[in-house]
Scaffold this active site. Structure first.
Site, PDB file in Angstrom:
ATOM      1  CG  ASN A   9      -1.703   1.235   1.431  1.00 12.53           C
ATOM      2  OD1 ASN A   9      -1.759   2.079   0.536  1.00 12.53           O
ATOM      3  ND2 ASN A   9      -2.313   1.388   2.595  1.00 12.53           N
ATOM      4  CD1 TRP A  10       3.135   1.062  -3.052  1.00  8.76           C
ATOM      5  CD2 TRP A  10       3.173   2.364  -4.887  1.00  8.76           C
ATOM      6  NE1 TRP A  10       3.743   0.359  -4.049  1.00  8.76           N
ATOM      7  CE2 TRP A  10       3.781   1.118  -5.190  1.00  8.76           C
ATOM      8  CE3 TRP A  10       3.080   3.330  -5.886  1.00  8.76           C
ATOM      9  CZ2 TRP A  10       4.304   0.834  -6.453  1.00  8.76           C
ATOM     10  CZ3 TRP A  10       3.584   3.047  -7.141  1.00  8.76           C
ATOM     11  CH2 TRP A  10       4.195   1.811  -7.418  1.00  8.76           C
ATOM     12  CE  LYS A  11       0.010   3.212   4.864  1.00  7.53           C
ATOM     13  NZ  LYS A  11       0.066   3.289   6.301  1.00  7.53           N
ATOM     14  CG  HIS A  99      -5.617   1.789   5.447  1.00  6.48           C
ATOM     15  ND1 HIS A  99      -5.171   2.701   6.366  1.00  6.48           N
ATOM     16  CD2 HIS A  99      -4.590   0.935   5.231  1.00  6.48           C
ATOM     17  CE1 HIS A  99      -3.912   2.415   6.678  1.00  6.48           C
ATOM     18  NE2 HIS A  99      -3.540   1.348   6.002  1.00  6.48           N
ATOM     19  CD  GLU A 101      -2.865   5.358   6.900  1.00  4.09           C
ATOM     20  OE1 GLU A 101      -2.871   5.385   5.658  1.00  4.09           O
ATOM     21  OE2 GLU A 101      -1.933   4.839   7.552  1.00  4.09           O
ATOM     22  CD  GLU A 171      -3.106  -2.436   7.362  1.00  5.54           C
ATOM     23  OE1 GLU A 171      -2.071  -2.708   6.766  1.00  5.54           O
ATOM     24  OE2 GLU A 171      -3.711  -1.360   7.221  1.00  5.54           O
ATOM     25  N   GLY A 177       3.064   2.362  10.771  1.00  6.48           N
ATOM     26  CA  GLY A 177       3.996   3.473  10.597  1.00  6.48           C
ATOM     27  C   GLY A 177       4.726   3.863  11.865  1.00  6.48           C
ATOM     28  CB  SER A 217       5.869  -1.780  11.747  1.00  2.00           C
ATOM     29  OG  SER A 217       5.447  -0.461  12.037  1.00  2.00           O
ATOM     30  N   GLY A 238       3.158  -1.076   4.237  1.00  2.00           N
ATOM     31  CA  GLY A 238       3.134   0.353   3.934  1.00  2.00           C
ATOM     32  C   GLY A 238       4.530   0.833   3.564  1.00  2.00           C
ATOM     33  N   GLY A 239       5.205   1.446   4.513  1.00  3.50           N
ATOM     34  CA  GLY A 239       6.505   2.084   4.285  1.00  3.50           C
ATOM     35  C   GLY A 239       7.493   1.227   3.504  1.00  3.50           C
TER      36      GLY A 239
HETATM   37  P1  13P Z   1       3.418   0.445   7.635  1.00  6.00           P
HETATM   38  O1  13P Z   1       3.928  -0.848   7.014  1.00  6.00           O
HETATM   39  O2  13P Z   1       4.123   1.653   7.130  1.00  6.00           O
HETATM   40  O3  13P Z   1       3.363   0.345   9.114  1.00  6.00           O
HETATM   41  O4  13P Z   1       1.904   0.614   7.128  1.00  6.00           O
HETATM   42  C1  13P Z   1       1.026  -0.445   7.217  1.00  6.00           C
HETATM   43  C2  13P Z   1      -0.202  -0.116   6.468  1.00  6.00           C
HETATM   44  O5  13P Z   1      -0.962   0.743   6.865  1.00  6.00           O
HETATM   45  C3  13P Z   1      -0.477  -0.850   5.232  1.00  6.00           C
HETATM   46  O6  13P Z   1      -1.753  -0.616   4.765  1.00  6.00           O
END
Ligand code: 13P
Length: 253
Positions: A9-11, A99, A101, A171, A177, A217, A238-239
């Site tokens: 997920n590149w956000k 998600h 967010e 999640e 993050g 993470s 994510g990251g």
């Molecule tokens: P991180 O891997 O950056 O913690 O993010 C997880 C995430 O929200 C994937 O959708």
């Protein structure tokens, strides 16, 4: 045996050019894999989708493309929104829904997500439905109730046939993050709990087939241990999905 899935997920990161270059690096890294026995999905911002789908065509079917969100209506006067129909016609195969967010910053409720899930399934795409508790909810000890409500209210109007076409992602918000990963035992506990909810509602056979991803993470260094848990079928990353080497490290874990 459930196939492992690794989704990135590149956000709201990367320009289109950076995204194309990231996918080209992933293609180069995966080119040595003769029999890739897992599903790899990249999930860029909506603006990038058509270019990334074109780029992923050079991956010999190894890279699939998903969207981060959509609306539930087919079309209409909904300025700024993208419909499932538009996504499926563009070649999108997966859509993240709910998600944390989106839930936190855009007030998405389980009821709204139930509508989006059905709309995505109707366009023959696979929803990646996210659930997970905040730190406060975990510390209060009520985290299982929160997850249960997210699953039941968001998904349990679906038929058994529809449930066979979804992916769930757990999640924990406190692990996203933050660099704080849930321990493999903590994650496994919730994954088994989620699977038991599906078993009660839809029967053991359907629950056994359901892919449940862990997100929060995930890094090359912790992925193998997380993914080796009985009920963890891969990751929503994510990251670490923004760097080809890290994402390839997780795919190979
Ligand atoms: P991180 O891997 O950056 O913690 O993010 C997880 C995430 O929200 C994937 O959708």
């Amino acid at each position: 045996m459930r196939k492992k899935i690794v989704a990135g997920n590149w956000k709201m990161y990367t320009t289109v050019e950076e995204g194309i270059s990231l996918v080209n690096n992933l293609i180069a890294g995966l080119s040595k894999e003769e029999n890739l026995n897992k599903t790899v999905i990249v999930i860029p911002p909506a603006l990038h989708l058509t270019s990334i789908i074109q780029t992923a065509k050079n991956s010999a079917g190894k890279i699939h493309v998903g969207a981060q969100n959509c609306y539930f209506e087919k079309e209409g006067a909904y300025t700024g929104e993208i419909s499932p129909r538009m996504l499926s016609h563009a070649g999108v195969e997966y859509v993240i829904l709910g998600h944390s967010e989106r839930r936190q910053y855009f007030n998405e409720s389980n009821q709204l997500l139930a509508k989006k899930t059905i709309a995505v399934l109707e366009e023959k795409m696979t929803p990646i439905y996210c659930c997970g508790e905040t730190l406060e909810q975990r510390e209060s000890g009520k985290y299982k109730d929160v997850i249960k409500a997210q699953i039941e209210e968001g998904l349990f109007d679906l038929s058994a046939a529809q449930i066979s076409n979804i992916i769930v992602a757990y999640e924990p918000v406190w692990a996203i993050g933050t660099g704080k990963t849930a321990s493999p035992e903590q994650a496994q506990e919730i994954h088994a709990f989620i699977r038991s909810l599906f078993a009660l509602k839809y029967g053991a056979a359907i629950a056994e087939q359901l892919p449940i991803l862990y997100g929060g993470s995930v890094k090359p260094g912790n992925a193998a241990e997380l993914f080796s848990q009985a009920d963890i079928d891969g990751g929503l990353v994510g990251g670490a999905a923004l760097k080809a080497d890290d994402f390839l490290g997780i795919i190979n874990a």
